[in-house]
Design an enzyme around this catalytic site. Structure first.
Site, PDB file in Angstrom:
ATOM      1  N   LYS A 240     -12.476  -6.270  -0.489  1.00  0.00           N
ATOM      2  CA  LYS A 240     -13.638  -5.646   0.146  1.00  0.00           C
ATOM      3  C   LYS A 240     -14.958  -6.290  -0.270  1.00  0.00           C
ATOM      4  CE  LYS A 240     -11.931  -2.039   2.517  1.00  0.00           C
ATOM      5  NZ  LYS A 240     -12.226  -1.752   3.932  1.00  0.00           N
TER       6      LYS A 240
ATOM      7  N   SER B  17      -4.197  -6.708  -1.051  1.00  0.00           N
ATOM      8  CA  SER B  17      -5.572  -6.296  -0.785  1.00  0.00           C
ATOM      9  C   SER B  17      -6.349  -5.884  -2.026  1.00  0.00           C
ATOM     10  CB  SER B  17      -5.596  -5.155   0.233  1.00  0.00           C
ATOM     11  OG  SER B  17      -4.810  -4.066  -0.213  1.00  0.00           O
TER      12      SER B  17
END
Length: 327
Positions: free
Chosen positions: A61, A312
């Site tokens: 992110k 992720s």
């Protein structure tokens, strides 16, 4: 969504991903790509993991948040940045704000992992907690934006965020060369759609697969039906994938560039986490283990292939993880 609406949205392109890579150079970590001989033998495939659990802020992110905030004007930065997130985007925006000297306010659910709330505060953000069974985070963020005049950077449905997320796949393909398959987790579709842009440009014949928990399968149902499907507060352990639906930007990108969607069970996610922790010594959160869960559930589908997987993130609450492993 009509073609006119899509064009008005100014969807990001592969050129935007490459521009984001330049913007992130020297700021984002170029995370390692790792393999496991044990896993390759078990699957009969060659799997390459892009380890975004080693990224700044502990997740991919940071790429999208930094790319988006760094493009703001001086006036916009002075107004401050507002975001909502269950954790990884929260930490990414907070860290970016600290690096760029921008005030940040993050709306987070009360039941977000404690490590993610603490991390967000640790980076200097003001955290506004809310009960997700009452009002929505979007509603609360809209009120705060109206009151404070801040710039909203949503977690996935933003062209600059999507372009930034795609740089993880761009780096992966630069290191591995051509792949047969690329797999990423899918929540709101920011990582998946950005990765698809990068991969389609670098390797047009690649098969791109998004993976979701069965309990949060809105994107899979959307992909199958062609109509936007939603979920509300799904009870999956993959807290980063509890988003209600694909967005106005990510939906057309997923439909245009993704080859397939798969879902995995909660037990499958835990099994994949256990393998990554114990055999590869990678601390990975449930959301990050979802693609491996899909590989382990159907190895025959990938036999003989070169597979890329984006892990992720690794922002896991240790007490919760140990509880999962002990079940």
């Amino acid at each position: 969504m009509t073609n006119t609406e899509v064009s008005i949205l100014a969807l990001p392109t592969a050129d935007d991903v490459r521009a984001a890579a330049e913007r992130l150079r020297g700021m984002a970590h170029r995370t390692p790509v790792m393999t496991s001989r044990t896993l390759n033998e078990r699957l009969g495939a060659e799997v390459h993991f892009k380890c975004e659990n080693f990224q700044r802020g502990g997740a991919f992110k940071f790429r999208g948040a930094y790319n988006a905030v760094s493009k703001l004007s001086d006036d916009e930065r002075a107004r401050g940045v507002l975001a909502y997130s269950s954790g990884n985007h929260a930490q990414a925006v907070a860290l970016t704000g600290r690096l760029l000297g921008v005030q940040t306010v993050i709306v987070m659910p009360m039941d977000a992992p404690a490590a993610k709330i603490e991390g967000t505060r640790g980076y200097g953000a003001e955290v506004v907690l809310y009960d997700k069974h009452g009002r929505s985070r979007e509603e609360i963020a809209a009120e705060l934006q109206q009151e404070r005049g801040m710039v909203l950077i949503p977690p996935y449905d933003h062209a600059d965020v999507v372009a930034g997320q795609g740089t993880a796949a761009l780096e992966l393909l630069e290191e591995t060369g051509s792949l047969d398959v690329l797999m990423t987790p899918c929540g709101g579709g920011g990582l998946l759609s950005g990765s698809a842009l990068a991969a389609r440009d670098a390797s047009p014949g690649i098969c791109i697969i998004g993976v979701e928990p069965e309990l949060a399968d809105d994107a899979t149902r959307t992909f199958r039906t062609g109509e936007l499907q939603t979920v509300r507060n799904p009870a999956t352990i993959a807290d980063g994938l509890r988003t209600p639906s694909l967005g106005r930007i990510t939906l057309p990108l997923v439909r245009a560039n993704v080859s397939d969607m798969r879902t995995v069970t909660e037990d499958g996610i835990v099994e994949a986490m256990r393998f990554l922790w114990t055999r590869m010594k990678l601390v990975v959160e449930p959301s990050g283990a979802v693609p491996l869960a899909a590989l382990l559930a159907d190895p025959d589908a990938f036999r003989g292939m070169r597979v890329g997987v984006v892990i992720s993130g690794g922002n896991v609450d240790l007490a919760s993880a140990f509880e999962l492993f002990g079940r």
